[in-house]
Design a protein around this motif. Structure first.
Motif, PDB file in Angstrom:
ATOM      1  N   THR A   1      36.669  36.432   5.497  1.00  0.00           N
ATOM      2  CA  THR A   1      37.590  36.270   6.429  1.00  0.00           C
ATOM      3  C   THR A   1      38.573  37.517   6.492  1.00  0.00           C
ATOM      4  OG1 THR A   1      38.719  34.741   5.989  1.00  0.00           O
ATOM      5  CG2 THR A   1      36.912  33.839   6.783  1.00  0.00           C
ATOM      6  N   SER A   2      39.111  38.196   7.379  1.00  0.00           N
ATOM      7  CA  SER A   2      40.062  39.329   7.261  1.00  0.00           C
ATOM      8  C   SER A   2      41.031  38.804   8.452  1.00  0.00           C
ATOM      9  CB  SER A   2      39.162  40.273   6.634  1.00  0.00           C
ATOM     10  OG  SER A   2      39.205  41.272   8.030  1.00  0.00           O
TER      11      SER A   2
ATOM     12  N   ALA B   1      40.078  30.385   7.943  1.00  0.00           N
ATOM     13  CA  ALA B   1      39.157  29.590   6.972  1.00  0.00           C
ATOM     14  C   ALA B   1      37.520  29.615   6.778  1.00  0.00           C
ATOM     15  CB  ALA B   1      39.741  27.868   7.197  1.00  0.00           C
ATOM     16  N   ILE B   2      37.119  29.432   6.236  1.00  0.00           N
ATOM     17  CA  ILE B   2      35.401  29.557   7.014  1.00  0.00           C
ATOM     18  C   ILE B   2      34.734  28.366   6.249  1.00  0.00           C
ATOM     19  CG2 ILE B   2      35.040  30.935   5.168  1.00  0.00           C
ATOM     20  CD1 ILE B   2      33.210  33.063   6.697  1.00  0.00           C
TER      21      ILE B   2
ATOM     22  N   TYR C   1      31.466  28.392  10.022  1.00  0.00           N
ATOM     23  CA  TYR C   1      32.277  27.990  11.066  1.00  0.00           C
ATOM     24  C   TYR C   1      33.790  29.004  10.791  1.00  0.00           C
ATOM     25  CZ  TYR C   1      29.533  24.143  12.208  1.00  0.00           C
ATOM     26  OH  TYR C   1      28.324  22.879  12.427  1.00  0.00           O
ATOM     27  N   VAL C   2      33.920  29.640  11.887  1.00  0.00           N
ATOM     28  CA  VAL C   2      35.725  29.740  11.493  1.00  0.00           C
ATOM     29  C   VAL C   2      37.505  29.392  11.719  1.00  0.00           C
ATOM     30  CG1 VAL C   2      34.458  31.880  10.308  1.00  0.00           C
ATOM     31  CG2 VAL C   2      35.458  31.944  12.355  1.00  0.00           C
TER      32      VAL C   2
ATOM     33  N   ASP D   1      41.908  24.277   7.222  1.00  0.00           N
ATOM     34  CA  ASP D   1      41.069  24.607   6.243  1.00  0.00           C
ATOM     35  C   ASP D   1      40.302  24.051   7.124  1.00  0.00           C
ATOM     36  OD1 ASP D   1      39.789  25.399   4.160  1.00  0.00           O
ATOM     37  OD2 ASP D   1      40.253  23.086   3.430  1.00  0.00           O
ATOM     38  N   LEU D   2      38.704  24.744   6.481  1.00  0.00           N
ATOM     39  CA  LEU D   2      37.975  23.554   6.658  1.00  0.00           C
ATOM     40  C   LEU D   2      36.988  23.029   5.776  1.00  0.00           C
ATOM     41  CD1 LEU D   2      36.577  26.551   9.595  1.00  0.00           C
ATOM     42  CD2 LEU D   2      37.194  24.006  10.219  1.00  0.00           C
ATOM     43  N   GLN D   3      35.677  21.869   6.162  1.00  0.00           N
ATOM     44  CA  GLN D   3      34.569  21.696   4.216  1.00  0.00           C
ATOM     45  C   GLN D   3      33.518  21.557   5.491  1.00  0.00           C
ATOM     46  OE1 GLN D   3      35.904  21.447   1.258  1.00  0.00           O
ATOM     47  NE2 GLN D   3      37.564  22.917   1.994  1.00  0.00           N
ATOM     48  N   ILE D   4      32.346  20.844   5.373  1.00  0.00           N
ATOM     49  CA  ILE D   4      31.743  20.547   5.673  1.00  0.00           C
ATOM     50  C   ILE D   4      30.942  19.829   4.383  1.00  0.00           C
ATOM     51  CG2 ILE D   4      30.508  22.906   4.728  1.00  0.00           C
ATOM     52  CD1 ILE D   4      28.704  22.630   7.666  1.00  0.00           C
ATOM     53  N   ASP D   5      30.284  19.055   4.949  1.00  0.00           N
ATOM     54  CA  ASP D   5      29.119  17.484   4.293  1.00  0.00           C
ATOM     55  C   ASP D   5      28.609  18.939   3.482  1.00  0.00           C
ATOM     56  OD1 ASP D   5      27.547  15.291   3.159  1.00  0.00           O
ATOM     57  OD2 ASP D   5      28.525  14.274   4.334  1.00  0.00           O
TER      58      ASP D   5
END
Length: 299
Positions: A74-75, A103-104, A115-116, A163-167
């Motif tokens: 990301t930028s 966040a990604i 996801y961003v 922020d993002l987190q993925i299981d």
């Protein structure tokens, strides 16, 4: 070989690092002002890796867990994707009406699903923005085709995301750190619900934004029901997928957090691959002085 921009200086920050899946030697680094660097020897030497990048101000960088050739960064001006391990990049920002993204999270099973999160910024950074003053974050976007088209996924979600987190075991489950607390989705981002129970315990009166905000999240890769978060009261932990949180500050030097904040910076907490070690960056942010950010480890 090029030297990686020095850590710690204001204009040479390394903002994120990502190891290629199933490799302990190949990694990419996203920097604040120098684009992307890559290393093939566990960080001993670095090479600039900016072919195709339209902007050198990068934020977060992630490999697709299911395909080590695919990476996203990301930028300030959108999302870029690599299909050759970060050696070259192609912009993939279709559908993003606002391209200041940070966040990604990438689906653990499908490299084309990601996801961003959009970030807030001063409009002076981009003259083409019509909104005066601070341009607020516009929430989260999702792609299902590798970034060719992004669409908003914000139902029930506070738009200012950090922020993002993925299981890793169930990519339909996501967590978002926002200015209003932690949100959780169990349907791939279609809907979100607040999951901050316990974070505001013992705070008097109606919580302020500063007290509610969660800066960063980290998920235990060996037990995805365990997550850590950083925010106003310090470090929080949940053992039940965000249903309940409790403080785990231990002996961290957070004496000045009420006045200046120990976690004004993002990307400050991570869990190692074993799930047994937690790393934390702490800075006291004293006024009229620069206090270095320090690394702590809990085992």
């Amino acid at each position: 070989m090029d030297h990686l921009p020095q850590l710690g200086s204001w204009d040479n920050k390394v903002l994120d690092v990502a190891f290629q899946p199933d490799s302990s030697t190949y990694l990419l680094a996203a920097t604040q002002d120098h684009g992307v660097y890559r290393s093939t020897d566990s960080g001993q030497n670095w090479t600039a890796s900016n072919d195709g990048l339209a902007n050198s101000s990068t934020h977060e960088i992630h490999f697709a867990p299911s395909d080590g050739n695919v990476a996203y960064v990301t930028s300030h001006v959108g999302v870029f994707r690599s299909d050759d391990g970060g050696r070259s990049w192609v912009e993939r920002s279709g559908g993003l009406s606002y391209r200041y993204v940070h966040a990604i999270a990438v689906d653990s099973q499908n490299p084309d699903v990601a996801y961003v999160g959009t970030a807030s910024e001063l409009n002076q950074l981009h003259a083409e923005h019509m909104q005066e003053g601070l341009h607020r974050s516009e929430g989260l976007y999702k792609t299902t085709d590798g970034g060719d088209l992004w669409f908003a996924v914000n139902e029930g979600l506070h738009l200012e995301t950090n922020d993002l987190q993925i299981d890793p075991s169930d990519p339909r489950i996501l967590y978002a750190a926002t200015a209003a607390g932690v949100y959780k989705s169990t349907d791939g981002g279609d809907t979100w619900e607040l999951r901050s129970n316990g974070m505001l315990d013992d705070l008097p009166g109606f919580p302020t934004r500063r007290e509610r905000e969660v800066i960063d999240l980290a998920i235990d890769p060996t037990n995805p029901l365990v997550l850590y978060a950083t925010g106003f009261k310090g470090v929080y932990r949940t053992k039940d997928g965000g249903e309940n949180w409790y403080v785990v500050n231990g002996n961290l030097p957070l004496e000045s957090w009420r006045d200046h904040g120990a976690f004004g910076h993002d990307r400050n907490i991570e869990v190692d691959a074993t799930g047994q070690v937690v790393y934390l960056l702490v800075g006291t942010r004293k006024p009229d002085s620069y206090d270095p950010v320090r690394l702590y480890r809990a085992v």
